[in-house]
Write a protein that holds these residues in place. Structure first.
Motif, short mmCIF file in Angstrom:
data_model
loop_
_atom_site.label_atom_id
_atom_site.label_comp_id
_atom_site.label_asym_id
_atom_site.label_seq_id
_atom_site.Cartn_x
_atom_site.Cartn_y
_atom_site.Cartn_z
N PHE A 125 0.86 -1.17 0.00
CA PHE A 125 0.00 0.00 0.00
C PHE A 125 0.90 1.22 0.00
CE2 PHE A 125 -3.30 2.94 1.12
CZ PHE A 125 -4.50 2.31 0.78
N PRO A 126 0.64 2.21 -0.87
CA PRO A 126 1.50 3.40 -0.90
C PRO A 126 1.60 4.05 0.48
CG PRO A 126 0.00 3.39 -2.78
CD PRO A 126 -0.43 2.27 -1.88
N THR A 127 2.77 4.55 0.80
CA THR A 127 3.00 5.19 2.10
C THR A 127 2.24 6.50 2.17
OG1 THR A 127 5.19 4.19 2.22
CG2 THR A 127 4.77 6.07 3.65
N SER A 128 1.21 6.53 2.99
CA SER A 128 0.32 7.69 3.00
C SER A 128 0.98 8.92 3.59
CB SER A 128 -0.97 7.37 3.76
OG SER A 128 -0.70 7.13 5.13
N GLY A 129 2.00 8.74 4.45
CA GLY A 129 2.63 9.88 5.10
C GLY A 129 3.35 10.82 4.15
N ARG A 130 3.65 10.36 2.93
CA ARG A 130 4.33 11.24 1.97
C ARG A 130 3.34 11.84 0.95
NH1 ARG A 130 4.69 8.50 -2.79
NH2 ARG A 130 4.62 6.23 -2.68
N MET A 131 2.05 11.56 1.10
CA MET A 131 1.06 12.06 0.14
C MET A 131 0.68 13.51 0.43
SD MET A 131 0.82 9.56 -1.84
CE MET A 131 1.35 7.84 -1.78
N THR A 132 0.35 14.23 -0.64
CA THR A 132 -0.04 15.64 -0.50
C THR A 132 -1.53 15.85 -0.68
OG1 THR A 132 0.39 16.06 -2.86
CG2 THR A 132 2.22 16.38 -1.32
N GLN A 133 -2.24 14.85 -1.14
CA GLN A 133 -3.69 14.97 -1.32
C GLN A 133 -4.26 13.57 -1.47
OE1 GLN A 133 -5.25 18.20 -3.84
NE2 GLN A 133 -6.39 16.67 -4.98
N ILE A 134 -5.46 13.36 -0.93
CA ILE A 134 -6.14 12.07 -1.05
C ILE A 134 -7.55 12.32 -1.54
CG2 ILE A 134 -6.99 10.04 0.19
CD1 ILE A 134 -4.59 10.28 2.05
N GLU A 135 -7.93 11.62 -2.60
CA GLU A 135 -9.24 11.77 -3.22
C GLU A 135 -10.02 10.47 -3.06
OE1 GLU A 135 -7.70 14.70 -6.81
OE2 GLU A 135 -7.61 12.52 -7.08
N VAL A 136 -11.27 10.57 -2.64
CA VAL A 136 -12.10 9.40 -2.39
C VAL A 136 -13.42 9.56 -3.14
CG1 VAL A 136 -13.23 7.98 -0.64
CG2 VAL A 136 -11.07 9.11 -0.10
N LEU A 137 -13.76 8.57 -3.94
CA LEU A 137 -15.02 8.57 -4.66
C LEU A 137 -15.76 7.27 -4.38
CD1 LEU A 137 -12.66 9.75 -6.83
CD2 LEU A 137 -14.74 10.33 -8.05
N LYS A 138 -17.08 7.36 -4.28
CA LYS A 138 -17.92 6.19 -4.08
C LYS A 138 -19.12 6.28 -5.01
CE LYS A 138 -18.62 7.07 0.29
NZ LYS A 138 -17.85 8.31 0.44
N GLY A 139 -19.73 5.11 -5.27
CA GLY A 139 -20.95 5.09 -6.07
C GLY A 139 -20.71 5.54 -7.50
N THR A 140 -21.65 6.31 -8.04
CA THR A 140 -21.57 6.71 -9.44
C THR A 140 -20.34 7.56 -9.73
OG1 THR A 140 -23.06 8.54 -8.89
CG2 THR A 140 -24.05 6.59 -9.86
N SER A 141 -19.80 8.22 -8.75
CA SER A 141 -18.60 9.04 -8.97
C SER A 141 -17.39 8.20 -9.36
CB SER A 141 -18.26 9.84 -7.70
OG SER A 141 -19.30 10.72 -7.37
N SER A 142 -17.41 6.91 -8.99
CA SER A 142 -16.25 6.05 -9.21
C SER A 142 -16.40 5.17 -10.45
CB SER A 142 -16.02 5.15 -7.99
OG SER A 142 -17.12 4.27 -7.80
N ALA A 143 -17.48 5.36 -11.23
CA ALA A 143 -17.80 4.44 -12.32
C ALA A 143 -16.74 4.42 -13.42
CB ALA A 143 -19.16 4.80 -12.91
N MET A 144 -15.97 5.49 -13.59
CA MET A 144 -14.96 5.53 -14.65
C MET A 144 -13.73 4.71 -14.31
SD MET A 144 -14.88 9.40 -16.18
CE MET A 144 -14.80 10.21 -14.59
N TYR A 145 -13.58 4.31 -13.05
CA TYR A 145 -12.35 3.68 -12.60
C TYR A 145 -12.62 2.22 -12.27
CZ TYR A 145 -11.49 8.64 -12.14
OH TYR A 145 -11.39 9.99 -12.40
N GLY A 146 -11.72 1.36 -12.60
CA GLY A 146 -11.88 -0.06 -12.34
C GLY A 146 -10.57 -0.65 -11.84
#
Length: 723
Positions: A125-146
């Motif tokens: 799992f990518p090391t979250s402590g070095r991340m600058t932004q986290i994006e979360v989508l659920k439901g229809t918002s996530s339909a483009m990603y698989g």
């Protein structure tokens, strides 16, 4: 044994060809190559559940554990394991959290799991402590990603190249239980060449003491990242960017699946049995990513990502104790031996869960601005594989509690197989504005080939012909979402999508996981107030359950996939945030709440420990009915402080209904975290964080017939210097 170590030449050629169109004339500002949300696609306009945790939000508590970060998002469930988030278990909308296998995990808009199609359990799992932004989508918002579209998407943004000529930061943290963190980066933007270099290291001695030994239960983890970007002149006809990203990480952690008996948990919850003293996870991850962007015209842009991920891990851990598997008496045997009961020696089998993973592919998205229609056309070709080459070493645990190797295993004699997948995904998405209505219609197509080559348990390596199994899967996944602007501040939203997850390798008769998912709600934004309430309902035709050691599955069932049939999951997500000014003080408040109900719609039996024999009407395990998180802060001149209160309701550890049985439940808990920051000047800052302020002792999970404990109170001091 690794059978594929280089990305296919065809993929490299495709990435290079995509980068070659002529340079040219009009400057494009604020190009975001690896984000889901941007100025042209702000999170507040997304027609479904979508949340963005920006750098300021992430810095409040400066977590290195992604699970503590994601609890700020409603509809997300986490299952703690090691206390430091080294192997996150994340789920969304009742999907289950086991190794985050039901969630699409991405870094910089690229699939991040070691083998997201063939073996989705995210042991990396990518090391979250070095991340600058986290994006979360659920439901229809996530339909483009698989490939998994039922639960949702987590996209983590790594360090972006600074916009200044030269900038950077150095951070150092020291805390209890030997915790230490060093984080530094430096880089800058030039006229045509820009770059950044980043180093992230963190470690701890662990908060558990291994009985009768001087070994610790800690870890060390390192990340090194560099990016170099080339861009055309500002007055070029076709503005372009070409970015190369290289990343290396490794981990050495003394982690185990062996918990405690209830009696030992009650007397000393932060102990570990001596039989687990050699348990260790060693990993190495390498990544190459090439991002290209071209502005074809005022209305057309094309972005392309080519990626290659190589991951090796060997989790060397006790699998049988006294001849018994952990869930069938092995934990009790370890407990008795540490108490001085029984024989003078104890047999311990330690399995080398030695695996190599490969994930590679290329994806491209064409964005078209057609006035009332904002179109996206995307294609991705992806390959991945998991290569298992495992063995078992036999030890004798002596009366002095030292481990002596009695029989070394032969690689390949425990598991010797390759699971692989090839996938072609296409999608089209149209955002159509009609007055105050916005219609978002999408169609995703996946064509997947999943294979298994199995040499069985033998000492002949791979000289024998393997057994072969193959699945061909193709699926069309439509989605439709609507938003209506009732007023300038109030937006109504609704959506429906088809959810999907591919079957696991090894079963040619396996069925897809498919569902129909609905959501509806409202979003209200005025000044600093942001409020959102969304109801969701997921109707599964067939839910998958994948048997892993982390769930306590029997050794003979690990890797098997089980079908649950029809399942219904429903709930409500509420997000509320505002800031209140009182003279020189500003008090920000943020609340996230989730209510969830789950129910199996049919009866069946499975070899999955957490399901077992299921009756219609049973609730899913490890899904709390209620979750709530409240954060209240204060900002005053150079000083800021935040208090976070996180509540998780009772939850089952096995499928069931009615009253929760004591040994099949995890009691509700309320955990409080604290952070404070003081700016010495514009460049220097001091910080104090306290996780679990009131030192609550709580159960995180029950696997292998044993109980695991959460992290105790931990105080950390930090210093940062920015330039």
């Amino acid at each position: 044994m690794k059978t594929a170590t280089f990305i296919k030449p065809s993929l490299i050629c495709l990435a290079v060809v995509a980068a070659m169109p002529a340079m040219a004339k009009e400057q494009v500002k604020d190009i975001e190559l690896v984000t889901i949300f941007s100025k042209s696609n702000p999170v507040n306009d997304v027609p479904g559940s979508a949340h963005m945790l920006d750098a300021k939000t992430l810095e409040k508590f400066d977590y290195t554990d992604i699970m503590r970060t994601l609890t700020a998002v409603p509809g997300v469930y986490v299952l703690e394991e090691d206390g430091y988030g080294l192997r996150p278990n994340v789920g969304m909308r009742g999907t289950g959290q086991n190794r985050s296998e039901k969630v699409t995990i991405m870094e910089d808009n690229v699939l991040a799991a070691p083998a997201p199609y063939a073996a989705p359990s995210a042991y990396y799992f990518p090391t979250s402590g070095r991340m600058t932004q986290i994006e979360v989508l659920k439901g229809t918002s996530s339909a483009m990603y698989g490939p998994r579209t039922t639960g949702g998407v987590v996209n983590m943004l790594s360090r972006q190249i600074p916009e200044q000529d030269f900038a950077g930061q150095f951070k150092a943290n020291l805390g209890e239980d030997g915790f230490a963190k060093l984080h530094a980066y430096a880089g800058g933007k030039g006229d045509n060449v820009s770059s950044v270099f980043e180093v992230f290291h963190y470690q701890a001695d662990g908060f558990k003491n291994i009985n009768h030994t001087d070994r610790d239960s800690g870890f060390e983890k390192n990340d090194v990242l560099t990016k170099v970007r080339f861009n055309s002149d500002d007055n070029a006809k076709y503005y372009q960017e070409l970015e190369f990203k290289l990343k290396y990480s490794d981990e050495d952690s003394n982690e185990t699946y062996i918990g405690l008996t209830d009696a030992d948990f009650a007397s000393n919850p932060y102990s570990r049995y001596s039989a687990s003293q050699l348990d260790n996870m060693a990993t190495e991850h390498k990544q190459l990513q090439v991002n290209h962007f071209i502005n074809l015209s005022e209305r057309l842009t094309l972005s392309t990502n080519a990626y290659y991920n190589d991951f090796h891990r060997n989790w060397y851990k006790a699998s049988k104790i006294g001849g018994l598997s952990l869930g069938s008496g092995g934990v009790e045997a370890a407990a008795e031996f540490d108490q001085g009961a029984g024989a003078d020696t104890l047999a311990v089998d330690i399995k080398a869960n030695n695996r190599d993973y490969l994930s590679q592919g290329v994806q491209t998205v064409l964005n078209a601005d057609l006035n009332d229609h904002q179109m996206k056309f995307g294609v991705r070709y992806h390959e991945d594989q998991m290569d298992r080459f495992q063995w078992v070493d036999k030890y004798e645990l002596g009366a002095d509690y030292t481990m002596t190797l009695s029989s070394a295993g032969v690689p390949g004699t425990d598991s010797n197989r390759i699971d692989s997948a090839e996938a072609l995904a296409l999608f089209v998405h149209d955002e159509w504005t009609i007055g105050n209505f916005v219609v978002n219609a999408g169609l995703r197509y996946e064509d997947i080939i999943i294979k298994r080559k199995d040499w069985g348990k033998n000492d002949s390596g791979r000289d024998l012909d393997p057994s072969r199994k193959k699945n061909n899967v193709d699926v069309v996944l439509p989605s439709l979402a609507l938003t209506y602007k009732l007023t300038d501040e109030l937006i109504l939203l609704a959506g429906v999508q088809k959810g999907f997850a591919p079957p696991a390798p090894g079963n040619e008769q396996a069925e897809n996981e498919e569902s129909v998912n609905y959501e509806f709600g409202a979003r209200y934004i005025v000044d600093s107030l942001h409020a959102e309430a969304i109801a969701f309902y997921s109707d599964y035709d067939n839910m998958h359950g994948n048997c892993t050691a982390s769930q306590g599955c029997d050794e003979d069932n690990i890797g098997n996939q089980y079908n649950a049939g029809e399942v219904e999951i429903s709930g409500v997500e509420i997000k509320l945030g505002d800031s209140f000014a009182f003279g020189s003080f500003v008090i920000p408040v943020d609340l996230a709440y989730t209510f969830t109900e789950t129910e199996f719609q049919n009866s069946f039996s499975s070899g999955l420990d957490t399901w077992g024999d299921v009756s219609s009407g049973d609730e899913l395990p490890y899904v709390p009915e209620q979750q709530l998180q409240l954060t209240v802060g204060v900002e005053f001149e150079q000083f800021t402080a935040n208090v976070l209160v996180r509540y998780m309701g009772d939850m089952r550890t096995q499928a069931g209904q009615g009253t929760l049985v004591a040994d099949q439940r995890i009691d509700s808990r309320t955990i409080t975290d604290l952070s404070a920051h003081y700016a010495l000047d514009k460049a220097q800052k001091l910080s104090l964080t306290v996780d679990n302020v009131f030192d609550q002792t709580y159960v995180t999970s029950r696997t292998h017939g044993s109980t695991m404990v959460g992290k105790p109170r931990t105080l950390t001091l930090g210093y940062s210097y920015s330039f």
